[in-house]
Design a protein around this motif. Structure first.
Motif, short mmCIF file in Angstrom:
data_model
loop_
_atom_site.label_atom_id
_atom_site.label_comp_id
_atom_site.label_asym_id
_atom_site.label_seq_id
_atom_site.Cartn_x
_atom_site.Cartn_y
_atom_site.Cartn_z
N MET A 1 -71.84 27.66 -55.18
CA MET A 1 -71.81 27.17 -53.80
C MET A 1 -72.37 28.26 -52.90
N ILE A 2 -73.49 27.97 -52.26
CA ILE A 2 -74.17 28.99 -51.48
C ILE A 2 -73.32 29.45 -50.30
N GLY A 3 -72.62 28.51 -49.65
CA GLY A 3 -71.82 28.88 -48.48
C GLY A 3 -70.73 29.87 -48.83
N GLN A 4 -69.92 29.51 -49.82
CA GLN A 4 -68.81 30.38 -50.23
C GLN A 4 -69.32 31.68 -50.83
N SER A 5 -70.43 31.62 -51.56
CA SER A 5 -70.99 32.84 -52.16
C SER A 5 -71.46 33.81 -51.08
N MET A 6 -72.10 33.28 -50.05
CA MET A 6 -72.59 34.14 -48.97
C MET A 6 -71.42 34.74 -48.18
N ILE A 7 -70.39 33.92 -47.91
CA ILE A 7 -69.21 34.46 -47.23
C ILE A 7 -68.60 35.57 -48.08
N ASN A 8 -68.56 35.36 -49.38
CA ASN A 8 -67.95 36.33 -50.29
C ASN A 8 -68.67 37.67 -50.26
N VAL A 9 -70.00 37.65 -50.48
CA VAL A 9 -70.73 38.92 -50.57
C VAL A 9 -70.84 39.59 -49.20
#
Length: 546
Positions: free
Chosen positions: A257-265
């Motif tokens: 999931m790009i949204g959650q991955s970007m928030i994560n990193v």
């Protein structure tokens, strides 16, 4: 993760707990097995949309079977190292993918305001704006520890405000109940017959493609942020294993999931701890933390995702479109639009095909045959014509190549076709060289083909002894041979054990792997056997076919 997982279950037409189980299992498996620790996987909207018709027509049990089959397909794709082909996705396609998903994510958050009016609408807007302001402000506050992610603190702050002040607003609990049990092993209850496989395979194949494309593109984005290049085939296998687990534990499957991955990193999540924490947190919400998570305001989550949209959308695209080539600009706009209208797989395939056609057309315009007349130093002065071929010779440029070489317009009896500045790419180019050499010979011309690579010289069928071999000047590139990872690994293994493997043997092995069809490698071997090693003067062209 929780509200999005719940929303995707409504899209797919299954129970909310199915989406939460998918988010927990998907995140857990990929956190343990994935190549890029920063990537967060879970129940995704792209896969939910594909599965919705199957659930509507056959029920959730067929969904679970299709999820398991999709996982198997993804694992096989990873084992075959097909993930490396994601490198063929051009930069405009990547930008279009990100922009399209940003629009999709933003549109989904706008839906949280639907059906609201008056005070309820104003409250939702105010809480969303407050969340966004806190996310932007918190990183600049010196007294806030940098280890605390701004989105998490903003959501907690807004949630606390709503509970303390008694503000009436929509919460996660209003969307669907989160409480449930942990997932249990469950074999899909479907008939084991051909009709079942025929029903689920199209859905499984589509989800496998959509899931891998979104996963690998997300992985590349995270790789760029973390400045760490990770293995694509390992990520494919991890996704496949996760979907297999989902299929046999009654979950709906998913992908990165790009949204959650970007928030994560962006919040500093760079190790497997972040993915494991996400998965375990969702599992805890399902079992004993439902009362807590159900009180989180939807406005706080919408504000977090809208901040993400502002961060990931490439706002320079508008200025870039006027500066980049028209083909790239078209690809960028096309992928963005198709991602919004249909799905990611169709969008990326469309962008890659358009980029490939544009590249092939541009390359086809670069072929040129420069004609010069050179005297031959003999007792009676003669001249020969040298055609210096420049540019790539492949299926797209053979037409222009043949048009520039007309034997009927050639006055000298001796002709040299010099390929020092050209590269022969494929079998269409080989056929074109064969044909033009044959035409010159039929017109009574003495033809010499010069500066062809040994692979090219060996694969030419009609040119035969017209090919001039020069071991010092001939180029080294192969023609239509796949020097793949297995060949590289074989060469490396021999070197590690002290076994000498000549470059010629390695090239022959690669060629043989490519030309094992009756019309392929057999032609190469027969040609060298027919001409014999004497004509090649022991050159590499002869040794390749020996």
């Amino acid at each position: 993760m929780v509200p999005e997982s719940l929303a995707f279950t409504f899209v797919a037409g299954v129970s909310p707990i199915v989406g939460l189980h998918a988010a927990a299992l998907m995140g857990l498996c990929t956190a343990v097995l994935g190549a890029q620790p920063g990537v967060i996987s879970g129940a995704a909207g792209a896969t939910a949309v594909v599965f919705a018709p199957l659930v509507a027509s056959h029920g959730p049990e067929y969904l679970f079977a299709a999820v398991a089959l999709a996982g198997a397909i993804q694992a096989v794709a990873g084992a075959l190292r097909l993930g490396k082909f994601i490198r063929l996705v051009p930069q405009p396609c990547m930008i279009g993918f990100v922009n399209g998903l940003a629009i999709v994510i933003g549109s989904a958050q706008i839906n949280s305001f639907a059906g609201l009016a008056d005070v309820a609408l104003y409250t939702q807007v105010a809480l969303t704006a407050l969340t966004m302001a806190l996310i932007k402000l918190i990183p600049n506050l010196s007294f806030v520890p940098k280890q605390i992610p701004a989105p998490l603190l903003a959501i907690a702050s807004v949630g606390t405000l709503v509970q303390v002040a008694g503000i009436a607003t929509k919460t996660v609990g209003d969307v669907a109940a989160v409480a449930g049990s942990l997932p249990a092993f469950h074999i899909p209850n479907v008939p084991v017959e051909f009709e079942t496989w025929a029903t689920i395979f199209p859905f499984a194949a589509s989800v496998a493609a959509v899931g891998l494309i979104e996963t690998l593109l997300t992985q590349q984005l995270v790789d760029d942020i973390t400045e760490r290049r990770t293995s694509t085939h390992k990520e494919c296998i991890a996704q496949g294993a996760a979907n297999l687990v989902n299929g046999f534990f009654g979950a709906m499957g998913g992908c990165a999931m790009i949204g959650q991955s970007m928030i994560n990193v962006q919040a500093g999540g760079r190790t497997r701890v972040s993915g494991l924490t996400c998965a375990m947190a969702i599992a805890s919400y399902v079992t004993f933390g439902a009362g807590f998570i159900e009180r989180v305001p939807i406005a706080a989550l919408a504000g977090t995702m809208l901040c993400l949209v502002l961060d990931i959308f490439d706002w320079t695209s508008f200025a870039r479109i006027r500066k980049i080539p028209k083909t790239d600009a078209t690809v960028l706009v096309l992928v963005t639009g198709v991602t919004v209208v249909t799905n990611l797989a169709v969008a990326v395939f469309s962008g890659v095909v358009l980029s490939a056609l544009g590249y092939a057309y541009k390359s086809s315009q670069r072929i040129e045959a420069r004609k010069t007349s050179v005297p031959i130093k003999t007792d009676s002065i003669e001249h020969r014509t040298v055609y210096e071929i420049s540019g790539p010779l492949f299926f797209g440029s053979v037409g222009s190549f043949l048009e520039q070489l007309d034997p009927r317009m050639e006055g000298n009896d001796r002709v040299v076709l010099d390929f020092a500045s050209s590269k022969v790419w494929d079998s269409s180019a080989l056929v074109a060289i064969d044909d033009v050499a044959d035409k010159f010979r039929n017109c009574g011309k003495v033809v010499t083909l010069r500066h062809l690579s040994p692979d090219c010289a060996a694969l030419l069928r009609k040119a035969g002894d017209l090919v001039e071999v020069n071991l010092e000047e001939d180029p080294e590139y192969p023609v239509a041979a796949d020097y793949d990872d297995e060949e590289l690994e074989t060469l490396t293994d021999h070197a590690a054990h002290g076994t000498h493997v000549s470059l010629e043997d390695w090239e022959r092995s690669a060629l043989q792997r490519q030309y094992t069809t009756p019309a392929g490698f057999r032609v190469l071997v027969d040609k060298v056997e027919e001409d014999g090693p004497a004509r090649k003067s022991g050159g590499r062209g002869a040794r390749l076919g020996a």
